[in-house]
Design a protein around this motif. Structure first.
Motif, mmCIF file in Angstrom:
data_model
loop_
_atom_site.group_PDB
_atom_site.id
_atom_site.type_symbol
_atom_site.label_atom_id
_atom_site.label_comp_id
_atom_site.label_asym_id
_atom_site.label_seq_id
_atom_site.Cartn_x
_atom_site.Cartn_y
_atom_site.Cartn_z
ATOM 1 N N VAL A 1 -31.985 13.488 2.461
ATOM 2 C CA VAL A 1 -33.377 13.490 2.773
ATOM 3 C C VAL A 1 -34.059 12.894 1.728
ATOM 4 O O VAL A 1 -35.036 12.114 2.073
ATOM 5 C CB VAL A 1 -33.777 15.206 2.740
ATOM 6 C CG1 VAL A 1 -35.308 15.278 2.362
ATOM 7 C CG2 VAL A 1 -33.356 15.898 4.118
ATOM 8 N N GLN A 2 -33.949 12.845 0.517
ATOM 9 C CA GLN A 2 -34.416 12.445 -0.734
ATOM 10 C C GLN A 2 -34.098 10.901 -0.634
ATOM 11 O O GLN A 2 -35.092 10.274 -0.957
ATOM 12 C CB GLN A 2 -33.930 12.800 -1.934
ATOM 13 C CG GLN A 2 -34.156 14.529 -2.233
ATOM 14 C CD GLN A 2 -33.006 15.349 -1.803
ATOM 15 O OE1 GLN A 2 -32.466 15.060 -0.735
ATOM 16 N NE2 GLN A 2 -32.695 16.132 -2.792
ATOM 17 N N ALA A 3 -33.185 10.374 -0.204
ATOM 18 C CA ALA A 3 -32.764 9.217 0.303
ATOM 19 C C ALA A 3 -33.833 8.492 1.221
ATOM 20 O O ALA A 3 -34.286 7.429 0.943
ATOM 21 C CB ALA A 3 -31.352 8.756 0.477
ATOM 22 N N HIS A 4 -33.974 9.033 2.383
ATOM 23 C CA HIS A 4 -34.866 8.592 3.267
ATOM 24 C C HIS A 4 -36.267 8.675 2.715
ATOM 25 O O HIS A 4 -37.123 7.634 2.793
ATOM 26 C CB HIS A 4 -34.893 9.537 4.556
ATOM 27 C CG HIS A 4 -33.744 8.915 5.540
ATOM 28 N ND1 HIS A 4 -34.210 8.742 6.701
ATOM 29 C CD2 HIS A 4 -32.608 8.525 5.398
ATOM 30 C CE1 HIS A 4 -33.235 8.125 7.287
ATOM 31 N NE2 HIS A 4 -32.267 8.164 6.580
ATOM 32 N N GLU A 5 -36.729 9.777 1.929
ATOM 33 C CA GLU A 5 -38.098 9.719 1.467
ATOM 34 C C GLU A 5 -38.207 8.707 0.303
ATOM 35 O O GLU A 5 -39.218 8.158 0.163
ATOM 36 C CB GLU A 5 -38.253 11.187 0.736
ATOM 37 C CG GLU A 5 -38.599 12.380 1.780
ATOM 38 C CD GLU A 5 -38.458 13.703 1.312
ATOM 39 O OE1 GLU A 5 -38.939 14.444 1.843
ATOM 40 O OE2 GLU A 5 -38.016 13.787 0.047
ATOM 41 N N CYS A 6 -37.147 8.226 -0.296
ATOM 42 C CA CYS A 6 -37.231 7.288 -1.484
ATOM 43 C C CYS A 6 -37.641 6.053 -0.765
ATOM 44 O O CYS A 6 -38.587 5.319 -1.173
ATOM 45 C CB CYS A 6 -36.034 7.175 -2.172
ATOM 46 S SG CYS A 6 -35.832 6.121 -3.407
ATOM 47 N N VAL B 1 -36.409 17.640 9.679
ATOM 48 C CA VAL B 1 -35.222 17.312 11.070
ATOM 49 C C VAL B 1 -34.245 17.179 10.674
ATOM 50 O O VAL B 1 -33.098 17.406 11.400
ATOM 51 C CB VAL B 1 -35.850 16.215 11.631
ATOM 52 C CG1 VAL B 1 -37.381 16.490 12.344
ATOM 53 C CG2 VAL B 1 -36.001 14.854 11.280
ATOM 54 N N LEU B 2 -33.686 16.584 9.310
ATOM 55 C CA LEU B 2 -32.404 16.224 8.841
ATOM 56 C C LEU B 2 -31.572 17.575 8.610
ATOM 57 O O LEU B 2 -32.040 18.225 7.800
ATOM 58 C CB LEU B 2 -32.416 15.291 7.717
ATOM 59 C CG LEU B 2 -32.955 13.832 8.042
ATOM 60 C CD1 LEU B 2 -32.933 12.884 6.550
ATOM 61 C CD2 LEU B 2 -32.008 13.052 9.033
ATOM 62 N N VAL B 3 -30.424 17.527 9.202
ATOM 63 C CA VAL B 3 -29.316 18.727 8.937
ATOM 64 C C VAL B 3 -28.344 18.126 8.375
ATOM 65 O O VAL B 3 -27.551 16.938 8.787
ATOM 66 C CB VAL B 3 -29.125 19.159 10.310
ATOM 67 C CG1 VAL B 3 -27.916 20.412 10.209
ATOM 68 C CG2 VAL B 3 -30.447 19.477 11.150
ATOM 69 N N PHE B 4 -27.628 18.702 7.459
ATOM 70 C CA PHE B 4 -26.298 18.391 6.812
ATOM 71 C C PHE B 4 -25.353 19.466 7.150
ATOM 72 O O PHE B 4 -25.605 20.700 7.038
ATOM 73 C CB PHE B 4 -26.463 18.586 5.291
ATOM 74 C CG PHE B 4 -25.357 18.498 4.386
ATOM 75 C CD1 PHE B 4 -24.295 17.168 4.594
ATOM 76 C CD2 PHE B 4 -24.882 19.656 3.562
ATOM 77 C CE1 PHE B 4 -23.179 17.168 3.891
ATOM 78 C CE2 PHE B 4 -23.855 19.135 2.776
ATOM 79 C CZ PHE B 4 -23.065 18.175 3.020
ATOM 80 N N GLY B 5 -24.156 19.024 7.679
ATOM 81 C CA GLY B 5 -23.216 20.183 8.280
ATOM 82 C C GLY B 5 -22.057 19.390 8.621
ATOM 83 O O GLY B 5 -21.522 18.152 8.161
ATOM 84 N N GLU B 6 -21.335 19.837 9.460
ATOM 85 C CA GLU B 6 -19.852 19.511 10.160
ATOM 86 C C GLU B 6 -20.165 18.852 11.458
ATOM 87 O O GLU B 6 -20.790 19.725 12.309
ATOM 88 C CB GLU B 6 -18.732 20.666 9.881
ATOM 89 C CG GLU B 6 -18.485 20.748 8.421
ATOM 90 C CD GLU B 6 -17.660 19.948 7.794
ATOM 91 O OE1 GLU B 6 -16.892 19.119 8.683
ATOM 92 O OE2 GLU B 6 -17.199 19.718 6.722
#
Length: 330
Positions: free
Chosen positions: A310-315, A15-20
């Protein structure tokens, strides 16, 4: 501005989106902070997975640090360029701190002393304020902590690490529960004098041995669903205090009533997002004092870029990292 957001609940990578997104402008009474760091806490990942989504884009994370680069009407121009840490960035508001800029009421941007770096600043909102309120409540309810025994559950967690330091500074003999040797070392560095490995040892038996059968004066607790059983087994002395800020079982938690009544036990619960203004002001003031005096150790675990949210949240969800997980935004 660059940002990470979600529009529906779910797993981070789904669900996480990286953008502007548009760069926000401060309204009257607000400041805009150019964020340098964002702190990731367990409540942030829980919100992403389960808190109802009521806005088109939810930018996660409540904590962060950076520099005020714009102000709204009614805010002193002296605040421009001020280094700050922020609290409740994503509490009852859609846009949090996984982005380049955040606007919020100026009281929610607290001056960060020059010698404290931005990563440590990203630890102050949830870990720092939770720890401070917990220790202040322990002192209010149990009296002066000098010479008192305080059990800190989860002493190696981001919050527990600060609690151990603050309680030690207040004169307490701190006992901490941890899950591994590495976490035990981390807790010791924060001032914990006695370590209990809760996975392999009986916490009540170890407390009885450490306190020579008296029990502790206070429990500062991150998991009431477990601690309620400790109380029933004599971990807390009569007229003792439990200060609780969380529980792994957030639903119904059974309690054994008789030990609470016959022990005249004080129970104090609080939600760090919802502190009364006077309590928040006291916590912020005390935190600022400790930061200015350099009396706190800051433990930063893994660090990620904004594109790696995403990786930070999974961590954080994995629960294996010692120290605060931080996202670097600049």
């Amino acid at each position: 501005m660059k940002a990470v957001w979600y529009s529906q609940n779910g797993e981070a990578r789904d669900v996480l989106v990286f953008g502007e997104l548009p760069t926000p402008e401060p309204k009257a009474g607000e400041v805009r902070v150019k964020l340098h760091t964002s702190g990731v806490n367990p409540s942030d990942v829980k919100s992403r997975k389960a808190r109802p989504v009521q806005d088109p884009e939810i930018i996660p994370n409540s904590d962060g640090a950076g520099v005020i680069d714009a102000i709204g009407d009614g805010v002193s121009s002296a605040r421009l360029g001020e280094r700050v840490w922020v609290w409740n960035g994503q509490w009852q508001r859609p846009w949090g701190t996984t982005c380049e800029f955040i606007t919020l009421p100026e009281a929610q941007a607290v001056r960060l002393p020059d010698h404290i770096d931005d990563a440590a600043g990203a630890c102050m909102g949830i870990p720092g304020l939770t720890a401070m309120q917990a220790v202040l409540l322990a002192g209010d309810l149990a009296g002066d902590l000098t010479g008192k025994t305080v059990l800190v559950t989860g002493a190696s967690s981001a919050v527990g690490h600060y609690i151990a330091q603050m309680a030690t500074l207040a004169g307490a003999h701190v006992i901490g529960t941890v899950g591994s040797q590495a976490k035990a070392l981390h807790a010791k560095e924060a001032g914990v004098r006695d370590i209990i490995f809760y996975k392999t040892e009986s916490v009540p038996q170890r407390i009885q041995a450490i306190t020579q059968g008296r029990g502790v004066d206070c429990i500062i607790d991150m998991d009431f669903s477990t601690t309620t059983d400790y109380i029933a087994q004599g971990v807390l002395k009569a007229h003792g205090t439990v200060v609780c800020y969380g529980s792994n079982n957030a639903g119904v938690v059974p309690v054994t009533f008789r030990p609470l009544l016959w022990g005249s036990i004080n129970l104090k619960f609080f939600l760090v997002y919802d502190l009364l203004p006077k309590d928040r002001e006291r916590c912020v003031a005390r935190l600022t004092e400790l930061l200015e005096r350099q009396q706190l150790r800051h433990s930063i675990g893994q660090r990620f870029s904004l594109a790696q949210t995403v990786q930070a949240h999974e961590c954080v969800e994995a629960g294996q990292t010692i120290g605060q997980v931080v996202i670097d935004l600049s």
